[in-house]
Design an enzyme around this catalytic site. Sequence first.
Site, PDB file in Angstrom:
ATOM      1  N   ASP A 239       0.842  -1.193   0.000  1.00 59.94           N
ATOM      2  CA  ASP A 239       0.000   0.000   0.000  1.00 59.94           C
ATOM      3  C   ASP A 239       0.879   1.246   0.000  1.00 59.94           C
ATOM      4  O   ASP A 239       1.710   1.435   0.894  1.00 59.94           O
ATOM      5  CB  ASP A 239      -0.899  -0.032   1.236  1.00 59.94           C
ATOM      6  CG  ASP A 239      -1.948   1.061   1.237  1.00 59.94           C
ATOM      7  OD1 ASP A 239      -1.953   1.914   0.335  1.00 59.94           O
ATOM      8  OD2 ASP A 239      -2.776   1.062   2.174  1.00 59.94           O
ATOM      9  N   GLY A 265      -2.139  -4.785  -1.498  1.00 54.10           N
ATOM     10  CA  GLY A 265      -2.138  -3.338  -1.404  1.00 54.10           C
ATOM     11  C   GLY A 265      -3.230  -2.815  -0.502  1.00 54.10           C
ATOM     12  O   GLY A 265      -3.573  -3.429   0.504  1.00 54.10           O
ATOM     13  N   HIS A 266      -3.785  -1.688  -0.895  1.00 54.80           N
ATOM     14  CA  HIS A 266      -4.741  -0.951  -0.062  1.00 54.80           C
ATOM     15  C   HIS A 266      -6.002  -1.761   0.221  1.00 54.80           C
ATOM     16  O   HIS A 266      -6.564  -1.679   1.313  1.00 54.80           O
ATOM     17  CB  HIS A 266      -5.090   0.351  -0.785  1.00 54.80           C
ATOM     18  CG  HIS A 266      -5.782   1.362   0.060  1.00 54.80           C
ATOM     19  ND1 HIS A 266      -5.236   1.895   1.206  1.00 54.80           N
ATOM     20  CD2 HIS A 266      -7.012   1.969  -0.077  1.00 54.80           C
ATOM     21  CE1 HIS A 266      -6.067   2.778   1.737  1.00 54.80           C
ATOM     22  NE2 HIS A 266      -7.155   2.836   0.982  1.00 54.80           N
ATOM     23  N   PHE A 267      -6.461  -2.518  -0.749  1.00 53.07           N
ATOM     24  CA  PHE A 267      -7.675  -3.332  -0.614  1.00 53.07           C
ATOM     25  C   PHE A 267      -7.299  -4.809  -0.594  1.00 53.07           C
ATOM     26  O   PHE A 267      -7.661  -5.577  -1.491  1.00 53.07           O
ATOM     27  CB  PHE A 267      -8.658  -3.016  -1.742  1.00 53.07           C
ATOM     28  CG  PHE A 267      -9.285  -1.652  -1.617  1.00 53.07           C
ATOM     29  CD1 PHE A 267     -10.244  -1.393  -0.662  1.00 53.07           C
ATOM     30  CD2 PHE A 267      -8.900  -0.624  -2.453  1.00 53.07           C
ATOM     31  CE1 PHE A 267     -10.819  -0.134  -0.538  1.00 53.07           C
ATOM     32  CE2 PHE A 267      -9.466   0.639  -2.351  1.00 53.07           C
ATOM     33  CZ  PHE A 267     -10.430   0.884  -1.382  1.00 53.07           C
TER      34      PHE A 267
END
Length: 289
Positions: A239, A265-267
């Site tokens: 991320d 990553g972020h999700f």
Amino acid sequence: MFPTVHHRTATVNGLDVFYREAGDPKAPAVVLLHGFPTSSHMFRNLIPALADRYHVIAPDHIGFGQSAMPALQDFPYTFDALAEVTSGLLQHLGIGRFATYVQDYGAPIAWRLALQTPERITAIITQNGNAYEEGLVKSFWDGLFAYAAAPGPDTEAPMRAALSPEVTRWQYVNGVADPSLVSPDNWVHDQALLDRPGNDEIQLKLFRDYPTNVELYPAVHQYFRDSQVPLLAVWGAGDELFGPDGATAFRQDLPDAEIHLLESGHFALESHLEAITQYIRDFLAQVLA
């Protein structure tokens, strides 16, 4: 038997709040709080994976998903206000004590709930839900803080770019070891909601309010130290908004925190649903026993 997920709307402070709900209302409650730029849609697969054992509730914040999107003059669009609506929904549903899963914007909303009534929080699962300056990746956050400090055409332009289809897609695939695991339905769905008339101004208003979350960090750290709340961090290490240092930082105040860095990553739920689900089930079975 596969758990049934209900899609419901409640009225809180005169506003329609959409939420997904599954599981036995008598079971321990787990409240899932989404981040930007998505909605409870991000939990569509996690909810049934937990609902055999827990009462799972996942609301859409005001201005996101299927919840109300009042105009700027009709709602303040601050993180305090979003937390107030979340608290009102939980009161409406009769939720007393609960564990919470936080991601991105969901984290500062949950931190406010915890500071108001710390005894209600039974456990925290944070998936790229930040509480430390160490987690703020400068390349993005310097621009946001500049915009918040001095809103204007020059500082606003990079923030408007964060609302573009390219950046929405980037948030889903950046840092993911195998991007083919991430369905494009995610960013298409999110972008359609971002592109609603007036939603850009709502998101910009929340960007301008974001520094209040960082100002809250010392109080949040004190809450961690005082409560020693059980905490599981399952973090997408790639991320570039909330970096992995934000995950390991929880041990500064919660030395027993369980931390897992994932090749995502972020999700991270989109690529590591099975792993995250197992971490959560094992964690909650232990700390809520």
